[in-house]
Design a protein around this motif. Structure first.
Motif, PDB file in Angstrom:
ATOM      1  N   PHE A  21       0.669  -1.089  -0.115  1.00 16.06           N
ATOM      2  CA  PHE A  21       0.086   0.071  -0.150  1.00 16.06           C
ATOM      3  C   PHE A  21       0.851   1.409   0.011  1.00 16.06           C
ATOM      4  O   PHE A  21       0.399   2.303  -0.519  1.00 16.06           O
ATOM      5  CB  PHE A  21      -0.947   0.127   1.237  1.00 16.06           C
ATOM      6  CG  PHE A  21      -1.871  -1.157   1.153  1.00 16.06           C
ATOM      7  CD1 PHE A  21      -3.094  -0.930   0.392  1.00 16.06           C
ATOM      8  CD2 PHE A  21      -1.948  -2.193   1.829  1.00 16.06           C
ATOM      9  CE1 PHE A  21      -3.955  -1.955   0.259  1.00 16.06           C
ATOM     10  CE2 PHE A  21      -2.871  -3.281   2.014  1.00 16.06           C
ATOM     11  CZ  PHE A  21      -3.858  -3.098   0.993  1.00 16.06           C
ATOM     12  N   GLY A  22       2.101   1.229   0.317  1.00  7.89           N
ATOM     13  CA  GLY A  22       2.745   2.439   0.647  1.00  7.89           C
ATOM     14  C   GLY A  22       2.669   3.263   2.027  1.00  7.89           C
ATOM     15  O   GLY A  22       1.426   3.125   2.363  1.00  7.89           O
ATOM     16  N   ALA A  23       3.675   3.978   2.348  1.00 11.45           N
ATOM     17  CA  ALA A  23       3.248   4.694   3.597  1.00 11.45           C
ATOM     18  C   ALA A  23       2.557   5.824   3.579  1.00 11.45           C
ATOM     19  O   ALA A  23       1.748   6.120   4.559  1.00 11.45           O
ATOM     20  CB  ALA A  23       4.838   5.177   4.078  1.00 11.45           C
ATOM     21  N   ALA A  24       2.184   6.394   2.348  1.00  9.02           N
ATOM     22  CA  ALA A  24       1.359   7.375   2.171  1.00  9.02           C
ATOM     23  C   ALA A  24      -0.115   7.084   2.279  1.00  9.02           C
ATOM     24  O   ALA A  24      -0.984   7.992   2.740  1.00  9.02           O
ATOM     25  CB  ALA A  24       1.599   8.349   1.036  1.00  9.02           C
ATOM     26  N   LYS A  25      -0.527   5.899   1.934  1.00 12.09           N
ATOM     27  CA  LYS A  25      -2.031   5.583   1.905  1.00 12.09           C
ATOM     28  C   LYS A  25      -2.410   4.912   3.190  1.00 12.09           C
ATOM     29  O   LYS A  25      -3.547   4.428   3.300  1.00 12.09           O
ATOM     30  CB  LYS A  25      -1.899   4.537   0.751  1.00 12.09           C
ATOM     31  CG  LYS A  25      -1.913   5.043  -0.664  1.00 12.09           C
ATOM     32  CD  LYS A  25      -2.275   4.086  -2.032  1.00 12.09           C
ATOM     33  CE  LYS A  25      -2.177   4.732  -3.176  1.00 12.09           C
ATOM     34  NZ  LYS A  25      -2.416   4.128  -4.134  1.00 12.09           N
ATOM     35  N   LEU A  26      -1.435   4.427   4.233  1.00 12.68           N
ATOM     36  CA  LEU A  26      -1.823   3.988   5.324  1.00 12.68           C
ATOM     37  C   LEU A  26      -2.711   4.574   6.211  1.00 12.68           C
ATOM     38  O   LEU A  26      -3.543   3.891   6.710  1.00 12.68           O
ATOM     39  CB  LEU A  26      -0.645   3.213   6.035  1.00 12.68           C
ATOM     40  CG  LEU A  26       0.175   2.295   5.423  1.00 12.68           C
ATOM     41  CD1 LEU A  26       1.470   1.791   6.159  1.00 12.68           C
ATOM     42  CD2 LEU A  26      -0.782   0.935   5.226  1.00 12.68           C
ATOM     43  N   PRO A  27      -2.248   5.994   6.269  1.00 15.41           N
ATOM     44  CA  PRO A  27      -3.715   6.559   7.055  1.00 15.41           C
ATOM     45  C   PRO A  27      -4.804   6.587   6.613  1.00 15.41           C
ATOM     46  O   PRO A  27      -5.854   6.412   7.405  1.00 15.41           O
ATOM     47  CB  PRO A  27      -2.817   8.148   7.270  1.00 15.41           C
ATOM     48  CG  PRO A  27      -1.246   7.748   7.053  1.00 15.41           C
ATOM     49  CD  PRO A  27      -1.222   6.713   6.162  1.00 15.41           C
ATOM     50  N   ALA A  28      -4.800   6.961   5.385  1.00 16.45           N
ATOM     51  CA  ALA A  28      -6.226   6.947   4.665  1.00 16.45           C
ATOM     52  C   ALA A  28      -6.853   5.299   5.126  1.00 16.45           C
ATOM     53  O   ALA A  28      -8.032   5.277   5.119  1.00 16.45           O
ATOM     54  CB  ALA A  28      -6.027   7.254   3.204  1.00 16.45           C
ATOM     55  N   LEU A  29      -6.098   4.410   4.656  1.00 14.06           N
ATOM     56  CA  LEU A  29      -6.680   3.062   4.790  1.00 14.06           C
ATOM     57  C   LEU A  29      -7.120   2.711   6.235  1.00 14.06           C
ATOM     58  O   LEU A  29      -8.273   2.201   6.409  1.00 14.06           O
ATOM     59  CB  LEU A  29      -5.586   1.890   4.363  1.00 14.06           C
ATOM     60  CG  LEU A  29      -5.826   0.651   4.289  1.00 14.06           C
ATOM     61  CD1 LEU A  29      -6.998   0.199   3.320  1.00 14.06           C
ATOM     62  CD2 LEU A  29      -4.949  -0.152   4.460  1.00 14.06           C
ATOM     63  N   ALA A  30      -6.369   3.331   7.034  1.00 16.97           N
ATOM     64  CA  ALA A  30      -6.723   3.082   8.431  1.00 16.97           C
ATOM     65  C   ALA A  30      -8.221   3.869   8.931  1.00 16.97           C
ATOM     66  O   ALA A  30      -8.856   3.396   9.597  1.00 16.97           O
ATOM     67  CB  ALA A  30      -5.667   3.431   9.357  1.00 16.97           C
ATOM     68  N   LYS A  31      -8.284   4.977   8.177  1.00 15.79           N
ATOM     69  CA  LYS A  31      -9.416   5.726   8.526  1.00 15.79           C
ATOM     70  C   LYS A  31     -10.442   5.211   8.010  1.00 15.79           C
ATOM     71  O   LYS A  31     -11.419   5.174   8.501  1.00 15.79           O
ATOM     72  CB  LYS A  31      -8.908   7.148   7.838  1.00 15.79           C
ATOM     73  CG  LYS A  31     -10.141   8.167   8.183  1.00 15.79           C
ATOM     74  CD  LYS A  31      -9.999   9.466   7.406  1.00 15.79           C
ATOM     75  CE  LYS A  31     -11.241  10.594   7.666  1.00 15.79           C
ATOM     76  NZ  LYS A  31     -10.897  11.755   7.146  1.00 15.79           N
ATOM     77  N   SER A  32     -10.435   4.687   6.518  1.00 11.57           N
ATOM     78  CA  SER A  32     -11.658   4.072   6.014  1.00 11.57           C
ATOM     79  C   SER A  32     -12.031   2.948   6.735  1.00 11.57           C
ATOM     80  O   SER A  32     -13.291   2.375   6.819  1.00 11.57           O
ATOM     81  CB  SER A  32     -11.164   3.732   4.629  1.00 11.57           C
ATOM     82  OG  SER A  32     -10.308   2.772   4.331  1.00 11.57           O
TER      83      SER A  32
END
Length: 82
Positions: A21-32
Motif C-alpha cells: 500500500f505504501g506509507a502515504a496510503k496507510l493513514p487513509a486506509l486506517a481511517k476508512s
C-alpha cells in the motif's frame, strides 16, 4: 486463531503491508477501516433495537372503569335482543 503469531511474524506482515500500500496510503486506509467499523456497529445497534421493538409490542393499558364505560356505550351487537 492467531496463537502461533510471534513478533517476527507481525513485523513481516507490517513490512508486506507497507510494500503493498505504501506509507502515504496507510493513514487513509486506517481511517476508512475505522469508519466502516463505526458504521457497521451503528447498523448492528439499530437492528437490535428494531428487533427488540418488534418482538415485544406495547399493549395498550386497559383499566376496569374504561372497559366498563366502553362496553356500556357501545351499540348492541347482532346477538343481543332489544
Amino acid at each position: 486463531m492467531l496463537g502461533g503469531l510471534t513478533g517476527w511474524h507481525l513485523l513481516a506482515l507490517v513490512v508486506i503491508i507497507l510494500l503493498l500500500f505504501g506509507a502515504a496510503k496507510l493513514p487513509a486506509l486506517a481511517k476508512s477501516v475505522g469508519q466502516s467499523a463505526r458504521v457497521f456497529k451503528g447498523e448492528m445497534k439499530a437492528m437490535k433495537e428494531d428487533d427488540a421493538a418488534t418482538a415485544t409490542p406495547p399493549a395498550p393499558p386497559v383499566t376496569g372503569s374504561a372497559a366498563g364505560t366502553a362496553a356500556s356505550s357501545a351499540e348492541p351487537g347482532p346477538d343481543t335482543k332489544p
